[in-house]
Scaffold this motif. Structure first.
Motif, mmCIF file in Angstrom:
data_model
loop_
_atom_site.group_PDB
_atom_site.id
_atom_site.type_symbol
_atom_site.label_atom_id
_atom_site.label_comp_id
_atom_site.label_asym_id
_atom_site.label_seq_id
_atom_site.Cartn_x
_atom_site.Cartn_y
_atom_site.Cartn_z
ATOM 1 N N VAL A 128 119.306 -17.103 -16.459
ATOM 2 C CA VAL A 128 118.421 -18.639 -16.660
ATOM 3 C C VAL A 128 119.319 -19.380 -17.579
ATOM 4 N N GLY A 129 120.335 -18.815 -18.382
ATOM 5 C CA GLY A 129 121.024 -19.658 -19.370
ATOM 6 C C GLY A 129 120.282 -19.563 -20.752
ATOM 7 N N THR A 130 121.136 -20.370 -21.504
ATOM 8 C CA THR A 130 120.631 -20.339 -22.893
ATOM 9 C C THR A 130 119.918 -21.701 -23.301
ATOM 10 N N THR A 173 103.645 -18.566 -22.412
ATOM 11 C CA THR A 173 104.993 -17.901 -22.843
ATOM 12 C C THR A 173 105.129 -16.618 -22.163
ATOM 13 N N ALA A 174 104.086 -15.807 -22.269
ATOM 14 C CA ALA A 174 104.200 -14.349 -21.526
ATOM 15 C C ALA A 174 104.823 -14.745 -20.155
ATOM 16 N N ASP A 175 103.959 -15.642 -19.465
ATOM 17 C CA ASP A 175 104.588 -15.875 -17.842
ATOM 18 C C ASP A 175 106.294 -16.469 -17.901
ATOM 19 N N ALA A 176 106.491 -17.048 -19.074
ATOM 20 C CA ALA A 176 107.802 -17.508 -18.789
ATOM 21 C C ALA A 176 108.824 -16.307 -19.100
ATOM 22 N N ALA A 232 110.776 -20.551 -14.617
ATOM 23 C CA ALA A 232 110.959 -20.055 -15.861
ATOM 24 C C ALA A 232 110.937 -21.064 -16.887
ATOM 25 N N MET A 233 111.905 -22.042 -16.448
ATOM 26 C CA MET A 233 112.015 -23.263 -17.716
ATOM 27 C C MET A 233 110.872 -24.076 -17.769
ATOM 28 N N ILE A 234 110.226 -24.358 -16.365
ATOM 29 C CA ILE A 234 109.129 -25.111 -16.493
ATOM 30 C C ILE A 234 107.968 -24.467 -17.407
ATOM 31 N N LEU A 241 109.024 -14.201 -16.066
ATOM 32 C CA LEU A 241 109.896 -15.001 -15.084
ATOM 33 C C LEU A 241 111.130 -14.753 -15.534
ATOM 34 N N GLY A 242 111.686 -14.294 -16.448
ATOM 35 C CA GLY A 242 113.069 -14.343 -16.954
ATOM 36 C C GLY A 242 113.419 -15.193 -17.876
#
Length: 928
Positions: free
Chosen positions: A657-659, A643-646, A620-622, A649-650
């Motif tokens: 995932v965190g902020t 962006t839609a993929d991220a 998600a971060m990548i 992925l959450g």
């Protein structure tokens, strides 16, 4: 409805034709449970060749095996209706005791002495009856018939060739009673054996659509066939269960179908299993308990069977259709076995199984799966087995499974010892891969159980700086305390120095929005000697955090930040399992420093490595980092897609995932200006606005939404609040946080030109201090917009010159559009149109075409898929995302993704343009 049984019905027709010519026969319908034997038998009376036959049907049951001549009575009583037994003459009269109404025929003991004469009487009775009209006698589940009826049917079967009769029976192969001598003798007299095959995908589709309607999605029907193997009983039960659920049979439910276990099938399976001998039932229980570890050696030992007995039981279960290739044929069969066991018996089987698998040296995960089913502590060996299994699960990309193993391991640790802390640290490392907040909580529990600073430090650094960025204050206090215990890293060496540097990296990342801490970053960068820079993993980790902080605060020149980030990223293998440390932070720094291309290859390799490890958080971060790189490189379609993929992925699921992705995601979404992504992101962050980082993101998103609605005062208020918070935090990078220029444009709409110019000028000074061409060019463009006239044209021209040296081609396209609007030159509009089309900025391209009087071309993004077309049509019709989701039985996130793709492919910006775009698209077929 009988499907795909034409061959069998043709053979039955031939038998009926011969019976009319006094050449009788026995037909056997055989096979495992649920293969359609009974359905085929019940269809025989409707055969065209059976119209002249007297048809009689009998069903044998396990519960009525003690009723003497029960099956014979079912067969002959309907035929003999109206002809009382006392009127029978000749040999047929010998059968009278079977049909006596005083109950004598219910008990075989009353017939022992005269059984031979009774059997002779029954045969004679059948011969007499067939002379007047041919007989079609149907017996379902022959193996369960009572002994006396079996003898009578055997006598009939051996002489049926001289009668005008057809005896059709079903037999469940693999059932122990199917091997009884009387049953075997009847089957041996058969002239035809028929084993109905599983339904093909086409036959399964007909059956399911008959039950659920013709509009069943092809993917749904295929899932039904895959889940049942074409077994008619299972297909019918599944369709009935789905009909009761009330859900539509759509493609989105395919996975749910594969997991269904219809109760009707389970009941039949349990009844079949209960009828098996005790050794077979033990083998079933052993195989069910062992599950995926059900190898023949382990199953036979657990079932207390020798090799030959176990092999015989497996062969019988295979004929029954319960086993296939030595294992359960389907999950439903294994589930049914649990109804044969009490809770205590199941526990005992699992206890024996876990020791057996451990002693046999079976794989760690096989042992771990057994331990999950046991609530009795097993000791230290179980902890080691579960930890080993967790490592195996992590290597194959199954972090949730690893977490389940490690949580079970806690049951076998001490309540407050170091052994428990070790397991907790492993658990936190696994949780980090999909739930960062849970990981931080788990580490906090472990820290309290560790005695010394070195051990606590080793535990704390198991979670990356990015993950620890969301740690609660209690954990942050522990971090600072442990770092203080180590002292300055300059006076340390070896392991202690590495631990201290890594602890510092985490503390500094946590303080990335603290102005005091950010102001100390440039000096700390200078303190790290250039010769040591990147020399160890710990140094690279700390430098990565410092470089990222310098970029966020624009506290060092962009050129220096880019050079440092490039050097560090080159030293960090993207495929390393330690790459999710602080390395992704360098991507943000490079993008903000107008050098996004330097991160492209590293991100691609890192994504592939993360996918192989099953690290969803890192993926998600990548993808978020890739979206920023694509945006600032002028690849708008790629930026929208990633962006839609991220999102899928959450990346917006902050609890998992965190902020830390909030800043990057907000920057991309806002600059893309995609209303679907903006609204989707806003709906996520508003729920957690108490978090400072998330409240900043929320303010930016609210401002964008208000601006789109024409609520300029509200947009100005939101941006002002956001800017104040960013200034208090020391986050002032004009590429990542262009709030001043955004607010300037809003102020201009409100008629407050002086405030607009002041804000734009403030951001220009910051941008020039930072030194990235993309930031300088944007502020010059906004200044040109606010100034207008000759001054505006001059500033816009300067913006274009600066932006031509930048990778941020979307910003260049905006500047070209502004130049064209200020000058009115057709050549300027053509330049804008050319660049907008090249980078995929469709809104800008449409504006340029309108100015040039050029018609809008057909969408070039490809055909809409069927799903995208359905969603787009409903959206154009005024349905909300939630209404579309409910109507199509899909998730709201799926609706958002389909809308985003539809907007991109149709070249529109929002719902208002959908109807026209769809109409222009015409009746073209959607892509599959």
């Amino acid at each position: 409805m009988l499907l795909e049984r034409e061959d069998e019905m043709r053979l039955v027709g031939s038998a009926l034709d011969r019976a009319r010519d006094a050449v009788g026969s026995v037909l056997v319908l055989a096979g495992p449970l649920g293969n359609g034997k009974t359905a085929l038998l019940r269809a025989l009376p409707g055969h065209p060749g059976a119209t002249s036959f007297f048809v009689s049907h009998a069903s044998a049951t396990l519960m009525e095996r003690g009723r003497a001549f029960g099956v014979v009575r079912q067969l002959l009583e309907p035929v003999l209706a109206g002809t009382p037994p006392q009127e029978w003459t000749g040999l047929a009269a010998l059968a009278r005791p079977v049909f006596r109404r005083d109950g004598l025929g219910q008990d075989a003991s009353h017939l022992d002495d005269a059984e031979r004469s009774v059997q002779l009487g029954l045969l004679s009775l059948g011969r007499e009856l067939s002379r007047s009209r041919p007989l079609l006698l149907l017996v379902d589940d022959l193996q369960w018939a009572d002994d006396q009826s079996l003898v009578a049917l055997d006598v009939l079967a051996r002489r049926i060739r001289q009668l005008r009769a057809v005896l059709a029976v079903t037999v469940r192969e693999g059932d122990p009673r199917a091997r009884l001598p009387a049953v075997a003798s009847i089957l041996a007299a058969a002239s035809r054996w028929m084993r109905p095959r599983p339904l093909s995908p086409y036959g399964a589709a007909d059956l399911v659509r008959t039950r659920l309607g013709r509009d069943c999605a092809p993917a749904f029907v295929l899932a039904c066939h895959e889940a049942t193997g074409g077994n008619p009983l299972m297909l019918t039960s599944l369709a009935l269960a789905w009909a009761v659920s009330g859900r539509p049979p759509t493609a989105t439910h395919a996975d749910l179908v594969r997991a269904m276990r219809p109760a009707q099938v389970r009941e039949r399976l349990v009844a079949c299993m209960r009828a098996q001998p005790e050794p077979v039932r033990r083998l079933l229980k052993a195989a069910a308990v062992l599950g995926e570890s059900a190898e023949p050696d382990a199953v036979s030992v657990l079932a207390d069977l020798d090799e030959s007995s176990a092999a015989e039981a497996v062969r019988g279960l295979t004929r029954l259709g319960i086993f296939a290739d030595g294992r359960f044929a389907h999950r439903g069969a294994r589930d049914a076995v649990h109804d044969l066991m009490t809770t205590a018996e199941r526990e005992q089987f699992h206890l024996r199984a876990v020791r057996l698998l451990h002693d046999l040296g079976k794989p760690a995960e096989s042992v771990a799966r057994q331990l999950l089913a046991i609530s009795v502590p097993q000791g230290e060996w179980a902890v080691e087995a579960l930890r080993e299994a967790a490592q195996v699960a992590l290597r194959r990309g199954a972090p949730e499974t690893a977490v389940s193993y490690l949580r079970r391991a806690l049951l076998d640790t001490s309540a407050d010892g170091q052994d428990r802390a070790t397991v907790l640290i492993d658990l936190a490392s696994a949780e980090r891969l999909f739930d960062v907040r849970a990981a931080v909580r788990t580490v906090s529990y472990a820290i309290a159980l560790l005695p010394g600073p070195r051990q606590r430090a080793a535990a704390l650094i198991r979670l990356t700086p990015v993950v620890m960025g969301d740690a609660p204050e209690a954990v942050v206090s522990i971090l600072r305390q442990v770092l203080h215990e180590f002292g300055p890293s300059d006076g340390l060496s070896g392991v202690d120095r590495d631990l201290a540097l890594r602890l510092e990296a985490r503390v500094r990342f946590i303080a990335r929005d603290d102005p005091g801490e950010l102001s100390a970053v440039p000096a700390r960068l200078e303190e790290l000697d250039a010769a040591e820079r990147g020399g160890s993993g710990a140094e690279r980790e700390l430098l990565s955090v410092l470089v990222n902080s310098a970029a966020l605060a624009a506290s060092a020149p962009a050129s220096r930040v880019a050079a440092l980030a490039e050097q560090l990223l080159a030293r960090e293998p993207a495929s390393s399992p330690h790459s999710p440390s602080a390395s992704p932070l360098l991507v943000t720094a490079l993008a903000a420093a107008d050098a996004p291309h330097l991160a492209t290859g590293w991100l691609d390799r890192a994504l592939e490595a993360a996918r192989q490890r099953g690290d969803v958080v890192e993926q998600a971060m990548i993808r978020t980092g890739q979206s920023l790189v694509h945006l600032l490189s002028g690849r708008i379609d790629d930026a929208t897609r990633t962006t839609a993929d991220a999102f899928d992925l959450g990346a917006w699921n902050w609890s998992a995932v965190g902020t830390s992705a909030a800043v990057v995601s907000a920057t991309v979404v806002l600059q893309l200006g995609d209303p679907v992504l903006v609204d989707a992101a806003l709906s996520q962050v508003e729920a957690e606005s108490a978090d400072p980082c998330l409240s900043t993101v929320s303010a930016l998103l609210r401002a964008n939404a208000s601006f789109r609605r024409g609520e300029f005062a509200a947009a100005a208020l939101a941006l002002t609040d956001c800017g104040a918070q960013l200034d208090r935090s020391g986050l002032r990078n004009p590429v990542l946080f262009p709030w001043r220029s955004s607010l300037a444009l809003v102020k201009l709409r409100l008629g407050d030109t002086s405030s607009a110019i002041r804000l734009a000028e403030e951001e220009r000074l910051i941008a020039e201090e930072w030194g990235a061409a993309s930031g300088i060019g944007r502020t010059l463009r906004v200044l040109g917009r606010t100034a207008g006239g000759d001054r505006g044209r001059e500033l816009t021209g300067r913006a274009i010159e600066v932006l031509r040296t930048s990778a941020h081609r979307l910003e260049l396209a905006h500047a070209l559009r502004q130049w064209a609007e200020l000058t009115g030159q057709p050549d300027a509009w053509r330049s804008c149109l050319e660049l907008a089309e090249e980078i995929g900025a469709r809104q800008l391209a449409n504006r340029a075409r309108a100015a040039l009087g050029v018609g809008k071309p057909a969408a070039t993004g490809g055909k809409l898929t069927r799903s995208e077309q359905k969603v787009a049509v409903l959206a154009a019709g005024g349905y909300s995302n939630q209404e579309i989701a409910e109507h199509l039985a899909i998730a709201s996130r799926t609706v958002e993704k389909h809308l985003t793709n539809a907007y991109r492919k149709l070249g529109v910006r929002g719902r208002a343009e959908l109807a026209e775009a769809l109409q222009a698209l015409g009746p073209a077929s959607p892509a599959d």
